[in-house]
Design a protein around this motif. Structure first.
Motif, PDB file in Angstrom:
ATOM      1  N   MET A  44      17.300  18.013 -14.508  1.00  0.00           N
ATOM      2  CA  MET A  44      16.314  18.110 -15.585  1.00  0.00           C
ATOM      3  C   MET A  44      15.217  17.090 -15.346  1.00  0.00           C
ATOM      4  O   MET A  44      15.474  15.939 -15.026  1.00  0.00           O
ATOM      5  N   GLY A  45      13.970  17.497 -15.517  1.00  0.00           N
ATOM      6  CA  GLY A  45      12.852  16.593 -15.301  1.00  0.00           C
ATOM      7  C   GLY A  45      12.574  15.737 -16.513  1.00  0.00           C
ATOM      8  O   GLY A  45      13.277  15.782 -17.521  1.00  0.00           O
ATOM      9  N   ILE A  46      11.489  14.961 -16.438  1.00  0.00           N
ATOM     10  CA  ILE A  46      11.189  14.058 -17.535  1.00  0.00           C
ATOM     11  C   ILE A  46      10.550  14.778 -18.710  1.00  0.00           C
ATOM     12  O   ILE A  46      10.426  14.216 -19.777  1.00  0.00           O
ATOM     13  N   GLY A  47      10.101  16.022 -18.526  1.00  0.00           N
ATOM     14  CA  GLY A  47       9.566  16.772 -19.650  1.00  0.00           C
ATOM     15  C   GLY A  47      10.675  17.129 -20.620  1.00  0.00           C
ATOM     16  O   GLY A  47      11.817  17.358 -20.226  1.00  0.00           O
ATOM     17  N   ILE A  48      10.348  17.230 -21.905  1.00  0.00           N
ATOM     18  CA  ILE A  48      11.388  17.503 -22.889  1.00  0.00           C
ATOM     19  C   ILE A  48      11.195  18.829 -23.604  1.00  0.00           C
ATOM     20  O   ILE A  48      12.082  19.269 -24.312  1.00  0.00           O
ATOM     21  N   GLY A  94      -5.889  21.296 -20.881  1.00  0.00           N
ATOM     22  CA  GLY A  94      -5.875  21.008 -22.304  1.00  0.00           C
ATOM     23  C   GLY A  94      -4.566  20.460 -22.816  1.00  0.00           C
ATOM     24  O   GLY A  94      -4.314  20.482 -24.026  1.00  0.00           O
ATOM     25  N   GLY A  95      -3.713  19.945 -21.914  1.00  0.00           N
ATOM     26  CA  GLY A  95      -2.426  19.425 -22.326  1.00  0.00           C
ATOM     27  C   GLY A  95      -2.437  17.927 -22.534  1.00  0.00           C
ATOM     28  O   GLY A  95      -3.430  17.345 -22.977  1.00  0.00           O
ATOM     29  N   GLU A  96      -1.324  17.282 -22.190  1.00  0.00           N
ATOM     30  CA  GLU A  96      -1.203  15.838 -22.351  1.00  0.00           C
ATOM     31  C   GLU A  96      -0.785  15.213 -21.027  1.00  0.00           C
ATOM     32  O   GLU A  96      -0.402  15.915 -20.079  1.00  0.00           O
ATOM     33  N   LEU A  97      -0.848  13.896 -20.965  1.00  0.00           N
ATOM     34  CA  LEU A  97      -0.554  13.212 -19.716  1.00  0.00           C
ATOM     35  C   LEU A  97       0.882  13.469 -19.259  1.00  0.00           C
ATOM     36  O   LEU A  97       1.166  13.465 -18.059  1.00  0.00           O
ATOM     37  N   LEU A  98       1.774  13.723 -20.192  1.00  0.00           N
ATOM     38  CA  LEU A  98       3.150  14.026 -19.827  1.00  0.00           C
ATOM     39  C   LEU A  98       3.230  15.278 -18.964  1.00  0.00           C
ATOM     40  O   LEU A  98       4.105  15.401 -18.102  1.00  0.00           O
ATOM     41  N   ASP A  99       2.304  16.229 -19.168  1.00  0.00           N
ATOM     42  CA  ASP A  99       2.297  17.425 -18.322  1.00  0.00           C
ATOM     43  C   ASP A  99       2.015  17.061 -16.868  1.00  0.00           C
ATOM     44  O   ASP A  99       2.644  17.585 -15.948  1.00  0.00           O
ATOM     45  N   LEU A 100       1.069  16.150 -16.656  1.00  0.00           N
ATOM     46  CA  LEU A 100       0.789  15.697 -15.292  1.00  0.00           C
ATOM     47  C   LEU A 100       1.991  14.960 -14.716  1.00  0.00           C
ATOM     48  O   LEU A 100       2.312  15.108 -13.529  1.00  0.00           O
ATOM     49  N   ALA A 150       5.247   6.142 -11.069  1.00  0.00           N
ATOM     50  CA  ALA A 150       6.621   6.159 -11.591  1.00  0.00           C
ATOM     51  C   ALA A 150       7.124   7.588 -11.740  1.00  0.00           C
ATOM     52  O   ALA A 150       8.288   7.889 -11.432  1.00  0.00           O
ATOM     53  N   ALA A 151       6.258   8.485 -12.210  1.00  0.00           N
ATOM     54  CA  ALA A 151       6.661   9.887 -12.349  1.00  0.00           C
ATOM     55  C   ALA A 151       7.006  10.481 -10.986  1.00  0.00           C
ATOM     56  O   ALA A 151       8.020  11.179 -10.830  1.00  0.00           O
ATOM     57  N   GLU A 152       6.172  10.211  -9.990  1.00  0.00           N
ATOM     58  CA  GLU A 152       6.468  10.715  -8.650  1.00  0.00           C
ATOM     59  C   GLU A 152       7.756  10.098  -8.112  1.00  0.00           C
ATOM     60  O   GLU A 152       8.563  10.776  -7.459  1.00  0.00           O
ATOM     61  N   TRP A 201       8.669   8.819 -18.895  1.00  0.00           N
ATOM     62  CA  TRP A 201       8.259   9.675 -20.024  1.00  0.00           C
ATOM     63  C   TRP A 201       7.593   8.835 -21.116  1.00  0.00           C
ATOM     64  O   TRP A 201       6.519   9.182 -21.632  1.00  0.00           O
ATOM     65  N   ASP A 202       8.211   7.717 -21.484  1.00  0.00           N
ATOM     66  CA  ASP A 202       7.618   6.847 -22.504  1.00  0.00           C
ATOM     67  C   ASP A 202       6.263   6.307 -22.061  1.00  0.00           C
ATOM     68  O   ASP A 202       5.330   6.193 -22.860  1.00  0.00           O
ATOM     69  N   ALA A 203       6.153   5.952 -20.778  1.00  0.00           N
ATOM     70  CA  ALA A 203       4.885   5.413 -20.286  1.00  0.00           C
ATOM     71  C   ALA A 203       3.777   6.461 -20.372  1.00  0.00           C
ATOM     72  O   ALA A 203       2.643   6.156 -20.760  1.00  0.00           O
TER      73      ALA A 203
END
Length: 371
Positions: free
Chosen positions: A1-5, A67-73, A222-224, A275-277
């Motif tokens: 599971m990825g960091i997306g929720i 048009g999303g949020e930084l979490l999408d990136l 960090a995401a990468e 995810w929090d960052a």
């Protein structure tokens, strides 16, 4: 599971994972190992990323974003990290976000559309700028610029008489030299950028500061890194389930079980912080800085240690040229070199935490009392 929720973010992760497997098979990535150091040119799949809106899923639609949020990136970057995607995708996506926050909409659109490749110099103390009537004149050599050899747009920090400025310079500007020396990661090399009287127009000023660049870069790296650690965990556990020693799969041995469990714990900690960052980038600078510092320290270290442990579970074959494990270790190592080791980020987080505790204490004390 990825960091997306959310379900949509999980679907996004699945789509990116499938695309990467089709567009960049392992044999294409490995061809870069034997390539002569230097600019690799625009990857063949670059237009695909733009068509799918992956250069800026978080950018406004008027800037050719999703048009999303930084979490999408961050979700996309975890999957490109897991795939070991070569080329300057991460530097260009980072540059697009900084250009957006820095008030350069035309450049944002060009990068988000895949028309331009951008890269960012992460340090702010090696280039000087003299301000004139028409703009700035740059001199000095920037620290290693990840993906700079393939970029035609460079975000450079320069010291002026009044402080640090960030400028978007064209790579072909007179007086600007870009050289790609041999590096640890041939699939995504860093460049040396030298300015000698290079002019940059005044309208190329990017209204960001060093703290924002550091926090945003740390969050995206960090995401990468979570993707790198996820690949290492998957590879190690798959091998441990089939490799037999003394008539049993090595995954049944306690030492191997514990090592795999520790890798999983590190990965999940890193994912939670990344995810929090990503969620905190629009918070107050001290909150953003605290969470980003923790995510950078934890995720980059998780990627580095998980790839090392993966090689251990593989019985050392990951050090050989034929196995991909060394490519992931190289990428994790370069990230630590560019952003610094975990100790510095944890110290920064501690300073932010102590400052926040002092402010909270002052609000609880009677007027005039000292904390």
């Amino acid at each position: 599971m990825g960091i997306g929720i959310t379900r949509e973010q999980r679907e996004l992760a699945d789509a990116v994972r499938g695309w990467a497997a089709r567009a960049v098979p392992p044999e294409d990535r490995r061809k870069l190992l034997d390539a002569v150091p230097g600019p690799a040119g625009r990857p063949a799949w670059w237009a695909d990323l733009a068509t799918q809106g992956l250069f800026g899923p978080q950018l406004p639609e008027e800037h050719r974003g999703g048009g999303g949020e930084l979490l999408d990136l961050a979700v996309v970057l975890e999957e490109t990290g897991r795939a070991g995607l070569p080329g300057p995708y991460l530097p260009s996506a980072l540059a697009a976000e900084l250009l957006h926050r820095g008030g350069q909409p035309d450049l944002v659109r060009a990068v988000a559309a895949g028309e331009r490749i951008a890269a960012v110099a992460l340090e702010a103390d090696a280039v000087t700028a003299v301000e004139g009537a028409e703009g700035y004149v740059l001199d000095g050599t920037a620290p290693p610029v990840l993906g700079g050899g393939d970029a035609d747009l460079l975000l450079l920090a320069a010291e002026t008489a009044t402080g640090t400025v960030w400028l978007a310079a064209d790579a072909g500007t007179a007086g600007l030299t870009v050289r790609v020396p041999p590096g640890a990661d041939p699939t995504r090399p860093a460049a040396e950028v030298t300015a000698s009287g290079a002019p940059v127009p005044a309208d190329r000023l990017v209204a960001v500061d060093a703290a924002l660049v550091r926090d945003l870069a740390g969050t995206l790296f960090a995401a990468e890194a979570c993707g790198i650690a996820a690949w290492a965990l998957h590879t190690a556990t798959e091998y441990a389930a089939v490799r037999e020693q003394f008539g049993r799969p090595v995954g049944q041995f306690q030492a191997v079980k514990h090592l795999c469990a520790e890798m999983l714990v590190r990965l999940e900690q890193a994912r939670a912080l990344a995810w929090d960052a990503a969620r905190s980038m629009d918070e107050a600078p001290e909150v953003r800085g605290l969470v980003s510092a923790l995510a950078t320290a934890t995720a980059l270290e998780a990627a580095f240690t998980c790839t090392k442990d993966c090689i251990q579970i593989l019985g050392g074959i990951g050090f050989t040229w034929e196995h991909d494990a060394h490519l992931y270790l190289r990428r994790a190592t370069v990230a630590r070199q560019l952003l610094g080791g975990p100790a510095g980020h944890r110290q920064r987080a501690a300073r932010y935490g102590a400052a926040g505790a002092r402010r909270a204490l002052r609000t609880e004390l009677p007027a005039g009392a000292e904390p």
